[in-house]
Design a protein around this motif. Structure first.
Motif, mmCIF file in Angstrom:
data_model
loop_
_atom_site.group_PDB
_atom_site.id
_atom_site.type_symbol
_atom_site.label_atom_id
_atom_site.label_comp_id
_atom_site.label_asym_id
_atom_site.label_seq_id
_atom_site.Cartn_x
_atom_site.Cartn_y
_atom_site.Cartn_z
ATOM 1 N N ASP A 1 -37.853 37.961 6.167
ATOM 2 C CA ASP A 1 -36.765 38.308 5.259
ATOM 3 C C ASP A 1 -35.444 37.894 5.908
ATOM 4 O OD1 ASP A 1 -38.480 41.363 4.523
ATOM 5 O OD2 ASP A 1 -38.412 39.540 3.305
ATOM 6 N N TYR A 2 -34.556 37.333 5.110
ATOM 7 C CA TYR A 2 -33.251 36.908 5.609
ATOM 8 C C TYR A 2 -32.149 37.620 4.822
ATOM 9 C CZ TYR A 2 -35.643 33.314 8.243
ATOM 10 O OH TYR A 2 -36.462 32.666 9.135
ATOM 11 N N TYR A 3 -31.171 38.129 5.569
ATOM 12 C CA TYR A 3 -30.078 38.876 4.958
ATOM 13 C C TYR A 3 -28.740 38.248 5.335
ATOM 14 C CZ TYR A 3 -33.534 42.594 4.312
ATOM 15 O OH TYR A 3 -34.644 43.316 3.951
ATOM 16 N N CYS A 4 -27.869 38.096 4.358
ATOM 17 C CA CYS A 4 -26.494 37.736 4.673
ATOM 18 C C CYS A 4 -25.676 39.014 4.822
ATOM 19 C CB CYS A 4 -25.881 36.802 3.633
ATOM 20 S SG CYS A 4 -25.730 37.478 1.968
ATOM 21 N N TYR A 5 -24.570 38.899 5.512
ATOM 22 C CA TYR A 5 -23.706 40.043 5.808
ATOM 23 C C TYR A 5 -22.257 39.559 5.823
ATOM 24 C CZ TYR A 5 -21.325 43.590 8.694
ATOM 25 O OH TYR A 5 -20.446 44.530 9.178
ATOM 26 N N SER A 6 -21.379 40.415 5.358
ATOM 27 C CA SER A 6 -19.953 40.155 5.499
ATOM 28 C C SER A 6 -19.233 41.495 5.506
ATOM 29 C CB SER A 6 -19.454 39.248 4.375
ATOM 30 O OG SER A 6 -18.141 38.811 4.650
ATOM 31 N N TYR B 1 -23.659 33.247 12.968
ATOM 32 C CA TYR B 1 -22.462 34.081 12.872
ATOM 33 C C TYR B 1 -21.246 33.213 12.553
ATOM 34 C CZ TYR B 1 -21.256 32.767 17.735
ATOM 35 O OH TYR B 1 -20.933 32.094 18.878
ATOM 36 N N GLU B 2 -20.235 33.824 11.976
ATOM 37 C CA GLU B 2 -18.999 33.139 11.589
ATOM 38 C C GLU B 2 -19.294 31.855 10.815
ATOM 39 O OE1 GLU B 2 -16.636 32.853 15.157
ATOM 40 O OE2 GLU B 2 -16.333 35.017 15.233
ATOM 41 N N ASP B 3 -20.082 31.976 9.826
ATOM 42 C CA ASP B 3 -20.469 30.931 8.861
ATOM 43 C C ASP B 3 -21.416 29.872 9.433
ATOM 44 O OD1 ASP B 3 -17.228 30.612 7.139
ATOM 45 O OD2 ASP B 3 -18.841 32.073 6.925
ATOM 46 N N THR C 1 -17.149 30.664 -2.789
ATOM 47 C CA THR C 1 -17.782 31.981 -2.856
ATOM 48 C C THR C 1 -19.249 31.954 -2.446
ATOM 49 O OG1 THR C 1 -18.334 31.654 -5.180
ATOM 50 C CG2 THR C 1 -16.228 32.746 -4.700
ATOM 51 N N MET C 2 -19.714 30.856 -1.848
ATOM 52 C CA MET C 2 -21.124 30.773 -1.462
ATOM 53 C C MET C 2 -21.315 30.340 -0.015
ATOM 54 S SD MET C 2 -24.295 28.890 -3.365
ATOM 55 C CE MET C 2 -24.191 30.063 -4.714
ATOM 56 N N ALA C 3 -22.166 31.081 0.675
ATOM 57 C CA ALA C 3 -22.619 30.716 2.010
ATOM 58 C C ALA C 3 -24.089 30.336 1.924
ATOM 59 C CB ALA C 3 -22.436 31.881 2.974
ATOM 60 N N GLY D 1 -20.593 35.723 -3.023
ATOM 61 C CA GLY D 1 -19.759 36.913 -3.051
ATOM 62 C C GLY D 1 -18.290 36.553 -3.153
ATOM 63 N N ASP D 2 -17.556 37.355 -3.883
ATOM 64 C CA ASP D 2 -16.137 37.053 -4.114
ATOM 65 C C ASP D 2 -15.313 37.120 -2.835
ATOM 66 O OD1 ASP D 2 -16.055 38.723 -7.365
ATOM 67 O OD2 ASP D 2 -16.634 36.685 -6.797
ATOM 68 N N GLU D 3 -15.800 37.833 -1.820
ATOM 69 C CA GLU D 3 -15.043 37.969 -0.576
ATOM 70 C C GLU D 3 -15.221 36.773 0.348
ATOM 71 O OE1 GLU D 3 -14.097 41.870 -1.941
ATOM 72 O OE2 GLU D 3 -13.161 40.408 -0.636
ATOM 73 N N LEU D 4 -16.242 35.952 0.104
ATOM 74 C CA LEU D 4 -16.599 34.917 1.079
ATOM 75 C C LEU D 4 -15.532 33.846 1.312
ATOM 76 C CD1 LEU D 4 -20.430 34.512 0.431
ATOM 77 C CD2 LEU D 4 -19.248 35.798 2.220
ATOM 78 N N PRO D 5 -14.657 33.537 0.350
ATOM 79 C CA PRO D 5 -13.583 32.582 0.692
ATOM 80 C C PRO D 5 -12.651 33.112 1.784
ATOM 81 C CG PRO D 5 -13.856 32.700 -1.677
ATOM 82 C CD PRO D 5 -14.694 33.810 -1.093
ATOM 83 N N LYS D 6 -12.608 34.431 1.947
ATOM 84 C CA LYS D 6 -11.675 35.023 2.906
ATOM 85 C C LYS D 6 -12.382 35.624 4.110
ATOM 86 C CE LYS D 6 -10.208 37.750 -0.387
ATOM 87 N NZ LYS D 6 -10.800 37.158 -1.612
ATOM 88 N N LYS D 7 -13.692 35.791 4.033
ATOM 89 C CA LYS D 7 -14.450 36.458 5.081
ATOM 90 C C LYS D 7 -15.587 35.567 5.570
ATOM 91 C CE LYS D 7 -12.381 40.550 4.819
ATOM 92 N NZ LYS D 7 -11.727 41.220 5.954
ATOM 93 N N TYR D 8 -15.926 35.727 6.841
ATOM 94 C CA TYR D 8 -17.077 35.019 7.380
ATOM 95 C C TYR D 8 -18.384 35.583 6.835
ATOM 96 C CZ TYR D 8 -14.330 32.723 11.083
ATOM 97 O OH TYR D 8 -13.450 31.954 11.788
ATOM 98 N N ALA D 9 -19.403 34.726 6.820
ATOM 99 C CA ALA D 9 -20.772 35.153 6.507
ATOM 100 C C ALA D 9 -21.603 35.130 7.783
ATOM 101 C CB ALA D 9 -21.388 34.243 5.460
#
Lengths: 119, 109
Positions: free
Chosen positions: B84-89, B48-50, B68-70, B24-32
């Motif tokens: 099932d596994y879900y990422c969140y940001s 949590y928090e990457d 851009t990848m976690a 996701g484009d936000e991941l460099p600035k946001k935690y996964a």
């Protein structure tokens, strides 16, 4: 132990309304931001809404903005989600979740309540 | 609008390492953040928090993030990790909105 129990789901016709409740226990409810997340049958998690600990800040997914309203009653340790102008695509299990102490993410979740929108 | 993209499925044999990605484009600035959801159950936070693991989550679960990848890594996957596994940001709109990836079905057999 954190405990979240949702209620208020059911069958409603398109265009109808429901109010979901989430009873919280095992933590100081008034100190935490809270979330609603939904999951359509057989589908993935979708974030719906979030409210600050004092209720002054709210956020909504674009798909529900203007139709759903999140609120809280700290005296009752209860989170609410008012669902108006319901659509068939709003059919889902609705989970409430507590926000983590260190960031804007859900940490503990309830089991959810099923909302079915159908004629 | 912001999106988080996950592969629909990952399959490993017991004892192997499973890796699930989230872009996701936000991941460099946001935690996964990562959640595990077993059939008929509520989601459980596993990272949590990457990179941080909540208490009670087995050490075989780890997280990393670069650009851009976690990535969620399960080292020595067990049959009971099938879920099932879900990422969140969170998005950068300033509107206090969360965002989930589409989910990845992990099969361990």
């Amino acid at each position: 132990e954190v405990h979240l129990v949702e209620s208020g789901g059911g069958l409603v016709q398109p265009g109808g309304s429901l109010r979901l409740s989430c009873a919280a226990s095992g933590f100081t409810f008034s100190s935490y931001w809270m979330h609603w997340v939904r999951q359509a049958p057989g589908k993935g998690l979708v974030w719906v809404s979030r409210i600050s600990s004092d209720g002054s800040i709210t956020g909504y997914a674009d798909s529900v903005k203007g139709r759903f309203t999140i609120s809280r009653d700290d005296a009752k340790n209860t989170l609410y989600l008012q669902l108006n102008s319901l659509r068939v695509e709003d059919t889902a299990v609705y989970h409430c979740a507590r926000e983590g102490a260190t960031g804007s993410y859900p940490d503990y979740w309830g089991q959810g309540t099923l909302v079915t929108v159908s004629s | 609008s912001s999106e988080l993209t996950q592969p629909p499925s990952v399959s490993v044999s017991p004892g192997q390492t499973a890796r699930i990605t989230c872009s996701g484009d936000e991941l460099p600035k946001k935690y996964a953040y990562w959640y595990q959801q077993k059939s008929g159950q509520a989601p459980v936070l596993v990272i949590y928090e990457d990179t941080k693991r909540p208490s009670g989550i087995p050490e075989r679960f780890s997280g990393s993030s670069s650009g851009t990848m976690a990535t969620l890594t399960i080292s020595g996957a067990q049959v009971e990790d099938e879920a099932d596994y879900y990422c969140y940001s969170t998005d950068n709109s300033g509107h206090h909105r969360g965002l989930f990836g589409g989910g990845t079905k992990l099969t361990v057999l």
